[in-house]
Design a protein around this motif. Sequence first.
Motif, PDB file in Angstrom:
ATOM      1  N   SER A  13       0.847  -1.196   0.000  1.00 34.40           N
ATOM      2  CA  SER A  13       0.000   0.000   0.000  1.00 34.40           C
ATOM      3  C   SER A  13       0.881   1.244   0.000  1.00 34.40           C
ATOM      4  CB  SER A  13      -0.886  -0.009   1.244  1.00 34.40           C
ATOM      5  OG  SER A  13      -1.306   1.284   1.597  1.00 34.40           O
ATOM      6  N   PRO A  14       0.632   2.217  -0.895  1.00 39.27           N
ATOM      7  CA  PRO A  14       1.441   3.443  -0.893  1.00 39.27           C
ATOM      8  C   PRO A  14       1.464   4.137   0.460  1.00 39.27           C
ATOM      9  CG  PRO A  14       0.124   3.327  -2.890  1.00 39.27           C
ATOM     10  CD  PRO A  14      -0.317   2.188  -2.026  1.00 39.27           C
ATOM     11  N   ALA A  15       0.327   4.206   1.139  1.00 36.03           N
ATOM     12  CA  ALA A  15       0.274   4.889   2.432  1.00 36.03           C
ATOM     13  C   ALA A  15       1.124   4.164   3.464  1.00 36.03           C
ATOM     14  CB  ALA A  15      -1.168   4.991   2.912  1.00 36.03           C
ATOM     15  N   GLU A  16       1.084   2.829   3.478  1.00 30.78           N
ATOM     16  CA  GLU A  16       1.863   2.067   4.451  1.00 30.78           C
ATOM     17  C   GLU A  16       3.363   2.121   4.133  1.00 30.78           C
ATOM     18  OE1 GLU A  16       0.899   0.483   7.376  1.00 30.78           O
ATOM     19  OE2 GLU A  16      -0.753   1.829   6.913  1.00 30.78           O
ATOM     20  N   VAL A  17       3.691   2.060   2.849  1.00 31.47           N
ATOM     21  CA  VAL A  17       5.107   2.196   2.478  1.00 31.47           C
ATOM     22  C   VAL A  17       5.623   3.568   2.889  1.00 31.47           C
ATOM     23  CG1 VAL A  17       6.720   2.362   0.543  1.00 31.47           C
ATOM     24  CG2 VAL A  17       5.025   0.521   0.597  1.00 31.47           C
ATOM     25  N   ALA A  18       4.847   4.616   2.615  1.00 28.28           N
ATOM     26  CA  ALA A  18       5.265   5.974   2.987  1.00 28.28           C
ATOM     27  C   ALA A  18       5.471   6.091   4.487  1.00 28.28           C
ATOM     28  CB  ALA A  18       4.225   6.980   2.510  1.00 28.28           C
ATOM     29  N   ARG A  19       4.571   5.490   5.265  1.00 26.46           N
ATOM     30  CA  ARG A  19       4.709   5.546   6.720  1.00 26.46           C
ATOM     31  C   ARG A  19       6.012   4.894   7.169  1.00 26.46           C
ATOM     32  NH1 ARG A  19       4.225   1.917  10.327  1.00 26.46           N
ATOM     33  NH2 ARG A  19       3.299   0.435   8.858  1.00 26.46           N
ATOM     34  N   GLN A  20       6.328   3.726   6.609  1.00 27.71           N
ATOM     35  CA  GLN A  20       7.556   3.041   7.000  1.00 27.71           C
ATOM     36  C   GLN A  20       8.788   3.809   6.534  1.00 27.71           C
ATOM     37  OE1 GLN A  20       7.721  -1.248   6.873  1.00 27.71           O
ATOM     38  NE2 GLN A  20       9.764  -1.218   5.960  1.00 27.71           N
ATOM     39  N   VAL A  21       8.753   4.303   5.312  1.00 28.53           N
ATOM     40  CA  VAL A  21       9.898   5.034   4.766  1.00 28.53           C
ATOM     41  C   VAL A  21      10.184   6.286   5.592  1.00 28.53           C
ATOM     42  CG1 VAL A  21      10.623   6.456   2.807  1.00 28.53           C
ATOM     43  CG2 VAL A  21       9.732   4.149   2.415  1.00 28.53           C
ATOM     44  N   ILE A  22       9.160   7.072   5.871  1.00 24.27           N
ATOM     45  CA  ILE A  22       9.349   8.295   6.649  1.00 24.27           C
ATOM     46  C   ILE A  22       9.864   7.962   8.039  1.00 24.27           C
ATOM     47  CG2 ILE A  22       8.139  10.258   7.689  1.00 24.27           C
ATOM     48  CD1 ILE A  22       6.240  10.140   5.213  1.00 24.27           C
ATOM     49  N   GLY A  23       9.389   6.857   8.602  1.00 27.35           N
ATOM     50  CA  GLY A  23       9.822   6.451   9.934  1.00 27.35           C
ATOM     51  C   GLY A  23      11.290   6.086  10.033  1.00 27.35           C
ATOM     52  N   THR A  24      11.926   5.749   8.914  1.00 29.18           N
ATOM     53  CA  THR A  24      13.358   5.411   8.956  1.00 29.18           C
ATOM     54  C   THR A  24      14.240   6.645   9.133  1.00 29.18           C
ATOM     55  OG1 THR A  24      13.707   5.602   6.554  1.00 29.18           O
ATOM     56  CG2 THR A  24      12.947   3.463   7.398  1.00 29.18           C
ATOM     57  N   GLY A  25      13.698   7.831   8.835  1.00 28.76           N
ATOM     58  CA  GLY A  25      14.506   9.042   8.902  1.00 28.76           C
ATOM     59  C   GLY A  25      15.417   9.239   7.709  1.00 28.76           C
ATOM     60  N   ALA A  26      15.229   8.450   6.664  1.00 29.96           N
ATOM     61  CA  ALA A  26      16.080   8.596   5.477  1.00 29.96           C
ATOM     62  C   ALA A  26      15.870   9.959   4.827  1.00 29.96           C
ATOM     63  CB  ALA A  26      15.764   7.494   4.469  1.00 29.96           C
ATOM     64  N   ASP A  27      16.947  10.497   4.265  1.00 20.08           N
ATOM     65  CA  ASP A  27      16.895  11.809   3.612  1.00 20.08           C
ATOM     66  C   ASP A  27      16.685  11.701   2.106  1.00 20.08           C
ATOM     67  OD1 ASP A  27      17.611  13.521   5.994  1.00 20.08           O
ATOM     68  OD2 ASP A  27      19.361  12.203   5.932  1.00 20.08           O
ATOM     69  N   VAL A  28      17.181  10.631   1.511  1.00 24.92           N
ATOM     70  CA  VAL A  28      16.987  10.370   0.078  1.00 24.92           C
ATOM     71  C   VAL A  28      16.525   8.923  -0.056  1.00 24.92           C
ATOM     72  CG1 VAL A  28      18.008  10.377  -2.224  1.00 24.92           C
ATOM     73  CG2 VAL A  28      18.824  12.004  -0.505  1.00 24.92           C
ATOM     74  N   VAL A  29      15.452   8.716  -0.810  1.00 26.44           N
ATOM     75  CA  VAL A  29      14.809   7.408  -0.894  1.00 26.44           C
ATOM     76  C   VAL A  29      14.635   7.008  -2.351  1.00 26.44           C
ATOM     77  CG1 VAL A  29      12.717   6.088  -0.366  1.00 26.44           C
ATOM     78  CG2 VAL A  29      13.570   7.803   1.266  1.00 26.44           C
ATOM     79  N   ALA A  30      15.055   5.788  -2.667  1.00 23.32           N
ATOM     80  CA  ALA A  30      14.791   5.203  -3.985  1.00 23.32           C
ATOM     81  C   ALA A  30      13.782   4.078  -3.807  1.00 23.32           C
ATOM     82  CB  ALA A  30      16.076   4.666  -4.603  1.00 23.32           C
ATOM     83  N   LEU A  31      12.687   4.146  -4.548  1.00 20.23           N
ATOM     84  CA  LEU A  31      11.691   3.079  -4.556  1.00 20.23           C
ATOM     85  C   LEU A  31      11.668   2.449  -5.941  1.00 20.23           C
ATOM     86  CD1 LEU A  31       8.692   4.673  -2.596  1.00 20.23           C
ATOM     87  CD2 LEU A  31      10.602   3.318  -1.702  1.00 20.23           C
ATOM     88  N   GLU A  32      11.643   1.136  -5.953  1.00 24.20           N
ATOM     89  CA  GLU A  32      11.625   0.400  -7.208  1.00 24.20           C
ATOM     90  C   GLU A  32      10.358  -0.445  -7.307  1.00 24.20           C
ATOM     91  OE1 GLU A  32      15.240   1.279  -5.378  1.00 24.20           O
ATOM     92  OE2 GLU A  32      14.581  -0.810  -5.074  1.00 24.20           O
ATOM     93  N   LYS A  33      10.016  -0.805  -8.530  1.00 27.09           N
ATOM     94  CA  LYS A  33       8.842  -1.628  -8.842  1.00 27.09           C
ATOM     95  C   LYS A  33       7.563  -0.994  -8.301  1.00 27.09           C
ATOM     96  CE  LYS A  33       7.620  -6.483  -9.441  1.00 27.09           C
ATOM     97  NZ  LYS A  33       7.872  -7.879  -9.009  1.00 27.09           N
ATOM     98  N   VAL A  34       7.453   0.311  -8.506  1.00 28.37           N
ATOM     99  CA  VAL A  34       6.226   1.027  -8.153  1.00 28.37           C
ATOM    100  C   VAL A  34       5.269   0.918  -9.346  1.00 28.37           C
ATOM    101  CG1 VAL A  34       5.227   3.255  -7.555  1.00 28.37           C
ATOM    102  CG2 VAL A  34       7.511   2.640  -6.702  1.00 28.37           C
ATOM    103  N   PRO A  35       4.079   0.373  -9.175  1.00 31.62           N
ATOM    104  CA  PRO A  35       3.145   0.289 -10.306  1.00 31.62           C
ATOM    105  C   PRO A  35       2.834   1.682 -10.852  1.00 31.62           C
ATOM    106  CG  PRO A  35       2.378  -1.019  -8.450  1.00 31.62           C
ATOM    107  CD  PRO A  35       3.522  -0.208  -7.943  1.00 31.62           C
ATOM    108  N   ALA A  36       2.808   1.813 -12.161  1.00 29.30           N
ATOM    109  CA  ALA A  36       2.545   3.119 -12.767  1.00 29.30           C
ATOM    110  C   ALA A  36       1.216   3.700 -12.279  1.00 29.30           C
ATOM    111  CB  ALA A  36       2.531   2.993 -14.286  1.00 29.30           C
TER     112      ALA A  36
END
Length: 326
Positions: A117-140
């Motif tokens: 889920s985009p919302a759940e992925v965003a929540r986890q990604v933001i929670g890591t504190g990463a400053d630059v994020v690469a996401l792969e295999k995102v459905p168009a």
Amino acid sequence: MRSSARGAAARGARRPGLRIAVPALLLAVLLAFPGLLPDRPGHLGSLAETALPWFGAAVPVLLGWAVLRRSVVGTAAALVPTVVWAVLFLPGYLPGGDGARSDFHVLTFNVGGERTSPAEVARQVIGTGADVVALEKVPASAMPAYERALSAAYPHHVTANTLGLWSRYPVRGSASLDLGGAWPHAVRALVGTPGGDTAFYAVRLPSVRVRADAGFTIEARDRSAAELADRVRGDRAARVVLLGDLNGSLRDRGLAPLARQLTAAQQEAGRGPGFTWPAAFPLVRIDHVLLRGLRATGSAVLPDHLGSDHRPVLTGLRGSGGAHTT
């Protein structure tokens, strides 16, 4: 007669040792020199290099066999691949990084297509504190949802097909890269990180499969990897960060063109094997953070509870030489 019987008994006692010694020494040679294994048929060399750490599972079998047969020769021979495996892989289990403060953190994550889920992925990604994020295999079809979910934390981003790069820092000069194939397998952007501009590559190389009729199907991946290596070699940026799913271990000869010119963050600052795929029980590291002009202060594979078949990788980075680069 007695002398003849003793000789036969001695020869019989040596045979178990030889039966153990031959596979043990062959295993040691394979571990130390996997490049000797031919790549034809079926790209067996690349497949063996990908699975190389797991060949160590044969060591306790050989040692147990030698102990059960009470064979000194077999035990001594089985210790040879034990030592080779330890030299190759045990250093990776020692604490990595130098404890220096990170200038910024980067994250790479193959989200697994429709699995997440985009919302759940965003929540986890933001929670890591990463400053630059690469996401792969995102459905168009889901890319707009990812952009909305990440926009507050990452005001700068660039996307291309199934790839996206999100940043807290300004992004400019972005371009999708045609590495051969029906869709772009990489996107490059210049990101204004602490210390200066850094060229970021978000990458997902073509998938590989093991098939009964074709073996290890790596041809498309290897061609794209070679093209990407040429692009990186010609990149004039002093700092380069490559993030993504390379669909292979860096020990695989097919990824050698990249591995020769970039430093693996896992090797520099990780701990343990760093396996990322499959997420439920990782067996191989195919998701990588590769560097030039920067050094890793720490690198960790994170748990994934979102349904992807990959695990995320979070890495702290700092300008090489211990000071901010310019």
